[in-house]
Design a protein around this motif. Structure first.
Motif, PDB file in Angstrom:
ATOM      1  N   ALA A   1      17.779  11.778  35.138  1.00 28.04           N
ATOM      2  CA  ALA A   1      17.278  12.586  34.019  1.00 28.04           C
ATOM      3  C   ALA A   1      17.314  14.071  34.378  1.00 28.04           C
ATOM      4  CB  ALA A   1      15.905  12.128  33.571  1.00 28.04           C
ATOM      5  N   GLY A   2      16.889  14.918  33.435  1.00 30.54           N
ATOM      6  CA  GLY A   2      17.108  16.352  33.554  1.00 30.54           C
ATOM      7  C   GLY A   2      16.609  16.984  34.832  1.00 30.54           C
ATOM      8  N   ILE A   3      15.370  16.704  35.209  1.00 25.53           N
ATOM      9  CA  ILE A   3      14.819  17.249  36.452  1.00 25.53           C
ATOM     10  C   ILE A   3      15.406  16.521  37.649  1.00 25.53           C
ATOM     11  CG2 ILE A   3      12.710  17.526  37.798  1.00 25.53           C
ATOM     12  CD1 ILE A   3      11.184  17.801  35.141  1.00 25.53           C
ATOM     13  N   GLY A   4      15.415  15.208  37.583  1.00 25.35           N
ATOM     14  CA  GLY A   4      15.900  14.421  38.707  1.00 25.35           C
ATOM     15  C   GLY A   4      17.339  14.714  39.075  1.00 25.35           C
ATOM     16  N   GLU A   5      18.173  14.997  38.074  1.00 25.51           N
ATOM     17  CA  GLU A   5      19.591  15.242  38.323  1.00 25.51           C
ATOM     18  C   GLU A   5      19.886  16.678  38.740  1.00 25.51           C
ATOM     19  OE1 GLU A   5      22.021  13.905  35.028  1.00 25.51           O
ATOM     20  OE2 GLU A   5      20.638  12.242  34.652  1.00 25.51           O
ATOM     21  N   ASN A   6      19.011  17.625  38.377  1.00 24.01           N
ATOM     22  CA  ASN A   6      19.367  19.037  38.518  1.00 24.01           C
ATOM     23  C   ASN A   6      18.449  19.875  39.392  1.00 24.01           C
ATOM     24  OD1 ASN A   6      21.657  19.113  36.515  1.00 24.01           O
ATOM     25  ND2 ASN A   6      20.044  18.371  35.174  1.00 24.01           N
ATOM     26  N   ALA A   7      17.210  19.461  39.611  1.00 27.43           N
ATOM     27  CA  ALA A   7      16.246  20.300  40.328  1.00 27.43           C
ATOM     28  C   ALA A   7      16.221  19.948  41.811  1.00 27.43           C
ATOM     29  CB  ALA A   7      14.847  20.155  39.708  1.00 27.43           C
ATOM     30  N   ALA A   8      17.149  20.544  42.574  1.00 31.93           N
ATOM     31  CA  ALA A   8      17.258  20.228  44.004  1.00 31.93           C
ATOM     32  C   ALA A   8      15.990  20.594  44.756  1.00 31.93           C
ATOM     33  CB  ALA A   8      18.460  20.960  44.606  1.00 31.93           C
ATOM     34  N   GLY A   9      15.390  21.728  44.411  1.00 30.15           N
ATOM     35  CA  GLY A   9      14.176  22.139  45.099  1.00 30.15           C
ATOM     36  C   GLY A   9      13.034  21.174  44.899  1.00 30.15           C
ATOM     37  N   LEU A  10      12.920  20.652  43.702  1.00 28.28           N
ATOM     38  CA  LEU A  10      11.838  19.709  43.422  1.00 28.28           C
ATOM     39  C   LEU A  10      12.114  18.360  44.074  1.00 28.28           C
ATOM     40  CD1 LEU A  10       9.148  19.651  42.149  1.00 28.28           C
ATOM     41  CD2 LEU A  10      10.186  19.236  39.925  1.00 28.28           C
ATOM     42  N   ARG A  11      13.387  17.953  44.124  1.00 36.98           N
ATOM     43  CA  ARG A  11      13.712  16.726  44.860  1.00 36.98           C
ATOM     44  C   ARG A  11      13.289  16.853  46.322  1.00 36.98           C
ATOM     45  NH1 ARG A  11      18.970  16.786  41.985  1.00 36.98           N
ATOM     46  NH2 ARG A  11      19.896  17.692  43.882  1.00 36.98           N
ATOM     47  N   ALA A  12      13.536  18.032  46.912  1.00 35.48           N
ATOM     48  CA  ALA A  12      13.154  18.239  48.313  1.00 35.48           C
ATOM     49  C   ALA A  12      11.649  18.187  48.482  1.00 35.48           C
ATOM     50  CB  ALA A  12      13.701  19.580  48.803  1.00 35.48           C
ATOM     51  N   ARG A  13      10.917  18.788  47.543  1.00 32.51           N
ATOM     52  CA  ARG A  13       9.446  18.745  47.610  1.00 32.51           C
ATOM     53  C   ARG A  13       8.954  17.303  47.551  1.00 32.51           C
ATOM     54  NH1 ARG A  13       5.920  23.396  45.306  1.00 32.51           N
ATOM     55  NH2 ARG A  13       7.329  25.148  44.966  1.00 32.51           N
ATOM     56  N   ILE A  14       9.537  16.518  46.670  1.00 33.35           N
ATOM     57  CA  ILE A  14       9.101  15.136  46.492  1.00 33.35           C
ATOM     58  C   ILE A  14       9.350  14.324  47.756  1.00 33.35           C
ATOM     59  CG2 ILE A  14       9.643  12.990  45.255  1.00 33.35           C
ATOM     60  CD1 ILE A  14      10.168  14.806  42.764  1.00 33.35           C
ATOM     61  N   CYS A  15      10.503  14.498  48.362  1.00 35.56           N
ATOM     62  CA  CYS A  15      10.884  13.665  49.512  1.00 35.56           C
ATOM     63  C   CYS A  15      10.241  14.117  50.815  1.00 35.56           C
ATOM     64  CB  CYS A  15      12.400  13.640  49.664  1.00 35.56           C
ATOM     65  SG  CYS A  15      13.236  12.744  48.328  1.00 35.56           S
ATOM     66  N   ASP A  16       9.740  15.345  50.839  1.00 32.18           N
ATOM     67  CA  ASP A  16       9.086  15.836  52.043  1.00 32.18           C
ATOM     68  C   ASP A  16       7.842  14.986  52.332  1.00 32.18           C
ATOM     69  OD1 ASP A  16       8.485  17.487  54.226  1.00 32.18           O
ATOM     70  OD2 ASP A  16       7.210  18.775  53.006  1.00 32.18           O
ATOM     71  N   GLY A  17       7.777  14.388  53.502  1.00 33.07           N
ATOM     72  CA  GLY A  17       6.645  13.540  53.849  1.00 33.07           C
ATOM     73  C   GLY A  17       6.874  12.067  53.610  1.00 33.07           C
ATOM     74  N   LEU A  18       8.070  11.688  53.129  1.00 29.89           N
ATOM     75  CA  LEU A  18       8.364  10.277  52.903  1.00 29.89           C
ATOM     76  C   LEU A  18       9.156   9.655  54.053  1.00 29.89           C
ATOM     77  CD1 LEU A  18       9.242  10.194  49.086  1.00 29.89           C
ATOM     78  CD2 LEU A  18       7.159   9.371  50.201  1.00 29.89           C
ATOM     79  N   GLY A  19       9.153  10.309  55.182  1.00 28.24           N
ATOM     80  CA  GLY A  19       9.849   9.773  56.346  1.00 28.24           C
ATOM     81  C   GLY A  19       9.338   8.412  56.764  1.00 28.24           C
ATOM     82  N   PHE A  20       8.067   8.132  56.511  1.00 30.99           N
ATOM     83  CA  PHE A  20       7.506   6.834  56.895  1.00 30.99           C
ATOM     84  C   PHE A  20       8.159   5.689  56.140  1.00 30.99           C
ATOM     85  CE2 PHE A  20       5.170   7.748  53.083  1.00 30.99           C
ATOM     86  CZ  PHE A  20       4.812   6.515  52.562  1.00 30.99           C
ATOM     87  N   LEU A  21       8.806   5.994  54.998  1.00 29.57           N
ATOM     88  CA  LEU A  21       9.537   4.977  54.241  1.00 29.57           C
ATOM     89  C   LEU A  21      11.007   4.917  54.636  1.00 29.57           C
ATOM     90  CD1 LEU A  21       8.191   5.385  50.576  1.00 29.57           C
ATOM     91  CD2 LEU A  21       7.817   3.457  52.118  1.00 29.57           C
ATOM     92  N   GLY A  22      11.409   5.790  55.550  1.00 26.20           N
ATOM     93  CA  GLY A  22      12.824   5.848  55.927  1.00 26.20           C
ATOM     94  C   GLY A  22      13.630   6.805  55.083  1.00 26.20           C
ATOM     95  N   ILE A  23      12.945   7.741  54.409  1.00 27.40           N
ATOM     96  CA  ILE A  23      13.611   8.698  53.528  1.00 27.40           C
ATOM     97  C   ILE A  23      13.746  10.044  54.221  1.00 27.40           C
ATOM     98  CG2 ILE A  23      13.316  10.070  51.409  1.00 27.40           C
ATOM     99  CD1 ILE A  23      12.081   7.579  50.137  1.00 27.40           C
ATOM    100  N   SER A  24      14.959  10.557  54.244  1.00 32.79           N
ATOM    101  CA  SER A  24      15.231  11.876  54.795  1.00 32.79           C
ATOM    102  C   SER A  24      16.408  12.471  54.056  1.00 32.79           C
ATOM    103  CB  SER A  24      15.538  11.787  56.297  1.00 32.79           C
ATOM    104  OG  SER A  24      15.861  13.065  56.818  1.00 32.79           O
ATOM    105  N   LEU A  25      16.287  13.723  53.591  1.00 38.74           N
ATOM    106  CA  LEU A  25      17.348  14.363  52.819  1.00 38.74           C
ATOM    107  C   LEU A  25      18.276  15.174  53.709  1.00 38.74           C
ATOM    108  CD1 LEU A  25      15.738  15.694  49.515  1.00 38.74           C
ATOM    109  CD2 LEU A  25      16.653  13.437  50.042  1.00 38.74           C
ATOM    110  N   ASP A  26      19.522  15.244  53.288  1.00 37.60           N
ATOM    111  CA  ASP A  26      20.485  16.193  53.844  1.00 37.60           C
ATOM    112  C   ASP A  26      20.403  17.444  52.968  1.00 37.60           C
ATOM    113  OD1 ASP A  26      23.050  17.686  53.883  1.00 37.60           O
ATOM    114  OD2 ASP A  26      23.670  16.134  55.288  1.00 37.60           O
ATOM    115  N   PRO A  27      19.929  18.586  53.499  1.00 35.53           N
ATOM    116  CA  PRO A  27      19.702  19.772  52.659  1.00 35.53           C
ATOM    117  C   PRO A  27      20.950  20.245  51.933  1.00 35.53           C
ATOM    118  CG  PRO A  27      18.634  20.034  54.789  1.00 35.53           C
ATOM    119  CD  PRO A  27      19.485  18.802  54.890  1.00 35.53           C
TER     120      PRO A  27
END
Length: 398
Positions: free
Chosen positions: A326-352
């Motif tokens: 959707a609009g934010i999910g597909e386009n807002a890279a900064g917000l995606r990074a904010r959301i994923c920050d701290g989810l390492g315990f689930l095995g989630i890590s972003l490539d910047p």
């Protein structure tokens, strides 16, 4: 003469439409009429996204309602469809209630049942139905199919659908329905086509736009969703509050003296990112602002989405992929990074770098959980349902 499928998605002040040709669903045209009742703007493009019509109204002849707006869209369409005919029409209908668990051919009886659900989706359902009535007027006798945002979630476990109220309320339809189902179904089907093993896996899909929710999907089926009885529940949205203590609503009415209509306006239209920031519901505006309220609103949004990702992963018993759409999910890279920050315990890590350019996969190399960005297409999902529903009906009649 080739057959066309017209898909209509009528909102509170807009009508989106797409036109597909044949059983291969070749996209011909897409467009929208925005600002109905205020400053209407018609924009139509072809499949290559080239502009075919771009008109604004500021005069007395502007379309004042959905019927008038659809009439203008239909006049444009009839001018370009030489040698073609609209053979079927599909509609997005937000609420199907407890009874509609699949797309359905619209009859007078079906329309009456959908009208009874207006109170459950007051921002959307009346306009969905207005689009249906207008299409019936312009295309008498053409079969129309209602496709429900709630249908994809109808197979939830009882625990996911219920409130902790006396059971008779559940039997009266007061339960958690979930929404954005057409978007989730589209994403689930496309992932299964891309990677069958992943399509059978444990997915959390984040449909983040002006309306926002998350869905837990396993084996291509919805297990849980953050939205509930109405499209107010779950994560905060552009102007909607998301999850709120029901005691706050009681307090607003009893201690603050607000009427139900005033509370509804507050929760549906004045809250969310708009209310938190005091600036805008548009993430682009908030990310561009240096006001602390804008940053706080984005942080709150990311916090609540991150919290729900954890909850959906618990429902699934683990996680194989997180999908943004959707609009934010597909386009807002900064917000995606904010959301994923701290989810390492689930095995989630972003490539910047991947995230910044909006790659199809934005997770870091060799992480346990894939993080994907996918475009959703509710209109194509509706068109697929129209073909299948009418084919099934013809088969049953044969």
């Amino acid at each position: 003469m080739s057959d066309l499928i017209l898909v209509l998605n009528a909102g509170s002040s807009s009508i989106k439409f797409e036109v597909f040709e044949g059983s291969a669903l070749r996209l011909l045209w897409l467009g929208q009429m925005e600002g109905i009742g205020a400053a209407p703007h018609l924009l139509v493009r072809d499949a290559a996204r080239r502009s075919l019509a771009d008109r604004r109204w500021t005069t007395d002849d502007a379309p004042g309602d959905h019927a008038a707006a659809l009439g203008i869209i239909m006049d444009w369409l009839k001018g370009v469809m030489t040698g073609r005919r609209v053979s079927s029409i599909g509609h997005r209908v937000v609420h199907g209630g407890p009874d509609f668990a699949a797309p359905v051919v619209i009859t007078a009886a079906v329309l009456r049942r959908l009208e009874a659900l207006v109170a459950l989706a007051p921002l959307h359902q009346p306009h969905n139905l207005a689009g249906i009535r207008a299409a019936m007027e312009h295309f008498p006798g053409v079969p129309q199919v209602a496709c429900f945002d709630t249908a994809f979630h109808r197979g939830h476990p009882w625990e996911a659908d219920s409130f902790a109220l006396p059971v008779e309320f559940y039997d009266r339809g007061i339960r958690r329905y979930g929404f954005h189902g057409l978007s989730y179904e589209y994403i689930a089907r496309r992932l299964a086509a891309e990677d069958p093993a992943l399509g059978r896996g444990r997915l959390v899909v984040a449909h983040l736009g002006n309306g926002a929710s998350l869905c837990a999907i396993r084996d291509g089926r919805s297990l849980d969703s953050t939205m509930g009885f109405t499209a107010l529940d779950g994560v905060p949205m552009g102007t909607r509050c998301g999850q709120i203590d029901p005691g706050v609503v009681l307090h607003l009415m009893q201690a603050e003296g607000m009427t139900p209509a005033e509370v509804a306006r507050l929760l549906y239209k004045e809250s969310g990112l708009k209310g938190l920031s005091g600036l805008s519901q548009d993430v682009r505006d908030l990310e561009a602002s240096d006001r602390p309220e804008a940053s706080r609103a984005l942080s709150y949004f990311a916090w609540r989405v991150r919290r729900e990702i954890g909850g959906m992963a618990a429902v699934l018993g683990g996680l194989d992929a997180l999908v943004f759409t959707a609009g934010i999910g597909e386009n807002a890279a900064g917000l995606r990074a904010r959301i994923c920050d701290g989810l390492g315990f689930l095995g989630i890590s972003l490539d910047p770098q991947r995230n910044a350019r909006g790659a199809a996969e934005i997770s870091a190399t060799a992480t346990a959980v894939k993080v994907l960005v996918r475009h959703t297409d509710e209109e194509r999902m509706i068109a697929e349902h129209v073909l299948a529903t009418l084919a099934a009906g013809h088969a049953a009649a044969a």
